[in-house]
Design a protein around this motif. Sequence first.
Motif, short mmCIF file in Angstrom:
data_model
loop_
_atom_site.label_atom_id
_atom_site.label_comp_id
_atom_site.label_asym_id
_atom_site.label_seq_id
_atom_site.Cartn_x
_atom_site.Cartn_y
_atom_site.Cartn_z
N SER A 89 -23.16 -37.84 32.81
CA SER A 89 -22.55 -37.04 31.75
C SER A 89 -23.41 -35.84 31.39
N SER A 90 -24.73 -36.02 31.37
CA SER A 90 -25.63 -34.93 31.02
C SER A 90 -25.54 -33.79 32.03
N ILE A 91 -25.41 -34.12 33.32
CA ILE A 91 -25.28 -33.10 34.36
C ILE A 91 -23.95 -32.37 34.22
N ALA A 92 -22.89 -33.13 33.93
CA ALA A 92 -21.57 -32.52 33.76
C ALA A 92 -21.58 -31.53 32.60
N LEU A 93 -22.24 -31.91 31.52
CA LEU A 93 -22.32 -31.04 30.35
C LEU A 93 -23.04 -29.73 30.69
N LYS A 127 -21.16 -17.86 32.98
CA LYS A 127 -21.21 -17.04 34.18
C LYS A 127 -20.80 -15.59 33.94
N ARG A 128 -19.94 -15.38 32.97
CA ARG A 128 -19.48 -14.03 32.69
C ARG A 128 -20.22 -13.43 31.49
N SER A 129 -21.42 -13.98 31.26
CA SER A 129 -22.31 -13.47 30.21
C SER A 129 -21.70 -13.57 28.81
N THR A 130 -20.84 -14.54 28.60
CA THR A 130 -20.30 -14.76 27.26
C THR A 130 -21.17 -15.76 26.53
N GLN A 131 -21.39 -15.51 25.27
CA GLN A 131 -22.19 -16.43 24.45
C GLN A 131 -21.30 -17.24 23.50
N ALA A 132 -19.99 -17.04 23.63
CA ALA A 132 -19.08 -17.72 22.72
C ALA A 132 -19.18 -19.23 22.85
N ASN A 133 -19.55 -19.71 24.05
CA ASN A 133 -19.55 -21.15 24.27
C ASN A 133 -20.63 -21.87 23.49
N LYS A 134 -21.65 -21.13 23.01
CA LYS A 134 -22.72 -21.80 22.27
C LYS A 134 -22.22 -22.37 20.95
N PHE A 135 -21.05 -21.89 20.50
CA PHE A 135 -20.47 -22.41 19.27
C PHE A 135 -19.55 -23.61 19.53
N VAL A 136 -19.36 -23.94 20.80
CA VAL A 136 -18.52 -25.09 21.15
C VAL A 136 -19.37 -26.35 21.08
N ARG A 137 -19.00 -27.28 20.23
CA ARG A 137 -19.77 -28.50 20.05
C ARG A 137 -19.59 -29.45 21.23
N ASN A 138 -20.61 -30.25 21.49
CA ASN A 138 -20.52 -31.24 22.56
C ASN A 138 -19.37 -32.20 22.34
N GLU A 139 -19.09 -32.52 21.07
CA GLU A 139 -17.98 -33.42 20.76
C GLU A 139 -16.64 -32.84 21.21
N ALA A 140 -16.50 -31.51 21.07
CA ALA A 140 -15.27 -30.85 21.50
C ALA A 140 -15.16 -30.86 23.02
N PRO A 167 -24.23 -37.98 25.85
CA PRO A 167 -25.37 -38.41 25.04
C PRO A 167 -25.55 -37.51 23.81
N LYS A 168 -26.07 -38.11 22.75
CA LYS A 168 -26.40 -37.39 21.52
C LYS A 168 -25.19 -36.69 20.90
N THR A 169 -24.06 -37.35 20.98
CA THR A 169 -22.85 -36.85 20.32
C THR A 169 -22.36 -37.88 19.33
N PHE A 170 -21.69 -37.39 18.28
CA PHE A 170 -21.13 -38.30 17.28
C PHE A 170 -19.91 -39.01 17.86
N GLN A 171 -19.85 -40.33 17.69
CA GLN A 171 -18.74 -41.13 18.17
C GLN A 171 -18.05 -41.80 16.98
N TYR A 172 -16.75 -41.58 16.87
CA TYR A 172 -16.02 -42.12 15.72
C TYR A 172 -16.01 -43.63 15.68
N ASP A 173 -16.17 -44.29 16.83
CA ASP A 173 -16.17 -45.75 16.85
C ASP A 173 -17.56 -46.33 16.64
N GLY A 174 -18.56 -45.48 16.42
CA GLY A 174 -19.90 -45.95 16.12
C GLY A 174 -20.74 -46.33 17.31
N ILE A 175 -20.19 -46.25 18.52
CA ILE A 175 -20.94 -46.59 19.72
C ILE A 175 -22.00 -45.52 19.98
N ILE A 176 -23.21 -45.96 20.31
CA ILE A 176 -24.28 -45.03 20.66
C ILE A 176 -24.16 -44.71 22.15
#
Length: 223
Positions: free
Chosen positions: A3-7, A16-29, A169-178
């Motif tokens: 999962s970490s590699i995929a992220l 790749k297109r030099s956009t920084q907009a993605n830094k505001f996209v949360r890992n949960e999203a 990893p290191k994302t909030f899970q609504y079911d409480g699973i780590i």
Amino acid sequence: MKSSIALLKIRERLNKRSTQANKFVRNEAIQETINKVVLERCRKIAKSAEQTDEKALDLQVLLKTEELGGKMKDLYFESSKIPTDYFKHIHTEPIVTKDGCTGSISSDLREESNSKELLGDWSSQPSYELDQTFHTFFNNRIKVYHNKDFDVQKLYLTYYKQPKYIRFPKTFQYDGIIPKDETWEFKDDFCELIIDDAVLVIAADIESSGVYQATDKRIKENE
């Protein structure tokens, strides 16, 4: 693929297109998007691909066969509930008996609303001698019609199970699973297609047209 590699791959492709907009996209999203596109791609393949097709091989890891018991009723055998991880039907093999003989019989999946018509048609009605019957899904169970011609002992259901829910990893899970850094159940080349699908959705959401076009082109080339 982890999962970490995929992220990392997702964020790299968004950049790749030099956009920084993605830094505001949360890992949960991103996690939510990944699981959405996994279901969509698996559903598309399971619906359209024949089992001998190369695309169907990507879903072999999801194949399962379960034995289901049940009880005989007037015109049909009603199975126990289908497995909770059921995703898409592949094959149903009823085990039947007649005149002391036991064996499997061919069965076609049909609509429950057509059962009365099918029972009245000699070409489709259950027949041990003709090695034919039909089954339907109803109330989370399977009905195998026997029309009083034979007894159904049990059935084997072959199906695609639900894909495992992917967590980062290191994302909030609504079911409480780590969440741990888990390895995805699919082959790496299929994971790459899933990642491309996710990048396409996210790029559209953040209105990054350059990333969207580049990713859309790559997906079409791999279809």
